[in-house]
Design an enzyme around this catalytic site. Structure first.
Site, PDB file in Angstrom:
ATOM      1  N   SER A  61      52.356  48.246  70.978  1.00  9.88           N
ATOM      2  CA  SER A  61      51.852  49.749  71.387  1.00  9.88           C
ATOM      3  C   SER A  61      53.270  50.356  71.792  1.00  9.88           C
ATOM      4  CB  SER A  61      50.997  49.549  72.628  1.00  9.88           C
ATOM      5  OG  SER A  61      50.911  50.920  73.126  1.00  9.88           O
ATOM      6  N   GLY A 116      43.537  55.784  82.547  1.00  7.20           N
ATOM      7  CA  GLY A 116      43.092  55.687  83.916  1.00  7.20           C
ATOM      8  C   GLY A 116      42.628  57.340  84.210  1.00  7.20           C
ATOM      9  N   GLY A 118      39.846  58.638  82.849  1.00  2.66           N
ATOM     10  CA  GLY A 118      38.397  58.888  82.690  1.00  2.66           C
ATOM     11  C   GLY A 118      38.238  59.504  81.436  1.00  2.66           C
ATOM     12  N   LEU A 119      39.030  59.570  80.518  1.00  2.00           N
ATOM     13  CA  LEU A 119      38.939  60.257  79.117  1.00  2.00           C
ATOM     14  C   LEU A 119      38.727  59.200  78.083  1.00  2.00           C
ATOM     15  CD1 LEU A 119      41.528  62.857  80.092  1.00  2.00           C
ATOM     16  CD2 LEU A 119      38.944  63.192  80.131  1.00  2.00           C
ATOM     17  N   SER A 120      38.335  57.997  78.380  1.00  2.00           N
ATOM     18  CA  SER A 120      37.871  56.927  77.539  1.00  2.00           C
ATOM     19  C   SER A 120      39.143  56.583  76.540  1.00  2.00           C
ATOM     20  CB  SER A 120      37.100  57.440  76.392  1.00  2.00           C
ATOM     21  OG  SER A 120      35.805  57.415  77.329  1.00  2.00           O
ATOM     22  N   SER A 122      40.627  53.649  76.684  1.00  2.00           N
ATOM     23  CA  SER A 122      40.099  52.168  76.453  1.00  2.00           C
ATOM     24  C   SER A 122      39.317  52.162  75.178  1.00  2.00           C
ATOM     25  CB  SER A 122      39.682  51.237  77.376  1.00  2.00           C
ATOM     26  OG  SER A 122      39.944  51.768  78.636  1.00  2.00           O
ATOM     27  N   GLU A 154      33.789  45.361  74.737  1.00  2.00           N
ATOM     28  CA  GLU A 154      34.299  45.718  76.221  1.00  2.00           C
ATOM     29  C   GLU A 154      33.469  44.709  77.232  1.00  2.00           C
ATOM     30  OE1 GLU A 154      35.639  49.579  76.862  1.00  2.00           O
ATOM     31  OE2 GLU A 154      35.572  49.500  79.083  1.00  2.00           O
ATOM     32  N   ASP A 166      31.028  55.935  75.097  1.00  5.76           N
ATOM     33  CA  ASP A 166      32.401  56.328  74.949  1.00  5.76           C
ATOM     34  C   ASP A 166      32.599  55.779  73.519  1.00  5.76           C
ATOM     35  OD1 ASP A 166      32.397  56.998  77.719  1.00  5.76           O
ATOM     36  OD2 ASP A 166      33.645  55.156  78.359  1.00  5.76           O
TER      37      ASP A 166
HETATM   38  C1  GLA Z   1      32.279  54.765  81.760  1.00  6.53           C
HETATM   39  C2  GLA Z   1      31.467  54.003  80.870  1.00  6.53           C
HETATM   40  C3  GLA Z   1      30.306  54.777  80.138  1.00  6.53           C
HETATM   41  C4  GLA Z   1      29.486  55.454  81.063  1.00  6.53           C
HETATM   42  C5  GLA Z   1      30.066  56.395  81.944  1.00  6.53           C
HETATM   43  C6  GLA Z   1      29.612  56.820  83.011  1.00  6.53           C
HETATM   44  O1  GLA Z   1      32.893  56.032  80.664  1.00  6.53           O
HETATM   45  O2  GLA Z   1      32.409  53.340  79.847  1.00  6.53           O
HETATM   46  O3  GLA Z   1      29.657  53.788  79.328  1.00  6.53           O
HETATM   47  O4  GLA Z   1      28.635  54.622  81.723  1.00  6.53           O
HETATM   48  O5  GLA Z   1      31.426  55.416  82.720  1.00  6.53           O
HETATM   49  O6  GLA Z   1      28.782  57.928  82.637  1.00  6.53           O
END
Ligand code: GLA
Length: 376
Positions: A61, A116, A118-120, A122, A154, A166
């Protein structure tokens, strides 16, 4: 900066990208079989990949420590790979577990999805690997099938009991739209979101408070929701209609009531939001976002002082509505703002953070972007 050739000494077979996401509304509904409405971000994880003749997985990475992580078949077990490399490794594991003929790979990752936040980030890593394996090994899987594989990766390999939002967002979103998804049966519809056409903008505020779903709080919330559904004799909280909410709450122990109230009202907010977008009333989304935040803060208990401050500062400065987005416990806020007032809202949030002694937040405009795709 490195590239594939300088790390692995050969030419790659292809390049794939998968985006992070911002969820507009429908938080903590996905593991309750409910509704969600995410958009994909322009930020992506890119994977440059080459097939190998053996079973070895070699992962590098650009955002890592400069070392190549090598995983042989024996090491490819849940818990056997840690850190960022667990996500791509998990997907190869899950594909093989599902019986798909995926061999060894050399993988060069370069991601600009904030981690980290909260924008996915992972899910972007998982989904880019899923798409790359599908393409390179000719698996012919549909995006939703790949999303379920990535979610299993996951859940079981990384050990986070997340829902499917996500991964579905990263694989299935389309440019210019939000993904209206029923997480029970994965039926989906792209809802047009012409923000610019209505003089609007989505502003994302990364509070820089690192959120981490692996610390047990997410799992406890999920377990609470599942216990409530079981006590009510329902397959999932999605099956509790809004009109029956009050009666159901009276039958539940006090500690579960706020969880149920959030989930049921949040599903209703997704449906309201979609109706407004279908009617072309994008500004109408504002109050729904703010109501969603109040519910996450007061009932579900997953906001934090920094997300609450960002929401309050944005709304005070003229945002039409704002809410935390993603799992919570830190992460990001999404605010719906008029183009003309966007600068003012961004400044106000920055000033509020400075006055409170918080680190400077990250700010950017979220344009509804495309899902996972092959680039080369
Ligand atoms: C994280 C989880 C999702 C969802 C959100 C909350 O992003 O990966 O599956 O549950 O929290 O909406």
């Amino acid at each position: 900066m490195t590239d594939f050739r300088s790390v692995f000494g050969a030419a790659p077979d292809g390049v794939w990208a998968a985006p992070g996401r911002v969820n507009l509304i429908g938080e903590h509904t996905d593991y309750n079989d409910g509704f969600v409405l995410p958009i994909a971000l322009p930020h992506t994880a890119k994977a440059t990949v080459r097939r190998r003749d053996d079973d070895l997985l070699r992962l590098y990475s650009e955002q890592g420590d400069g070392r190549v992580t090598e995983v042989g078949p024996a090491g490819l077990t849940p818990g056997g790979v840690t850190g960022w490399a667990a996500y791509p490794a998990a997907v190869v594991w899950a594909l093989r577990e599902a019986g798909h003929p995926v061999g060894g790979l050399d993988v060069h990752i370069d991601s600009d999805v904030p981690t980290g936040a909260g924008l996915s980030s992972s899910a972007a890593l998982e989904c880019v690997l899923a798409a790359a394996c599908d393409g390179l090994y000719g698996l012919g899987l549909a995006p939703a099938e790949l999303a379920l594989i990535a979610q299993r990766a996951e859940n079981t390999f990384v050990g986070v009991p997340c829902g499917v939002m996500d991964q579905m967002a990263s694989l299935c979103c389309a440019e210019g739209g939000a993904l209206f998804l029923d997480t029970r049966d994965l039926t989906q519809r792209q809802v047009p979101l012409d923000l610019a056409g209505q003089g609007l903008r989505l502003l994302v505020v990364d509070t820089r408070v690192k959120h981490d779903l692996g610390d047990g709080a997410y799992a406890r919330l999920r377990a609470g929701c599942e216990r409530a559904a079981a006590l009510l004799g329902l397959p999932a909280l999605r099956d509790l209609p809004l009109a029956a909410l009050d009666g159901a709450l009276a039958r539940l122990p006090a500690e579960l009531r706020p969880l149920v109230r959030h989930v049921v009202t949040e599903d209703a907010r997704v449906e309201q939001a979609v109706a407004l977008l279908d009617a072309g009333d994008l500004a109408g989304l504002g109050p729904i976002l703010s109501a969603g935040h109040a519910s996450l803060r007061d009932d579900f208990g997953v906001s934090c002082p920094e997300t609450d401050l960002a929401v309050a500062a944005a709304v005070d400065a003229g945002a039409l509505g704002a809410r935390m987005t993603g799992g919570g416990f830190g992460g990001s806020v999404v605010a719906l703002v008029a183009e003309a007032g966007a600068e003012q809202v961004a400044k106000a949030v920055g000033a509020a953070f400075a006055a409170a002694g918080h680190a400077e937040p990250g700010l950017f405009t979220a344009l509804p972007s495309a899902g996972a795709r092959r680039l080369a």
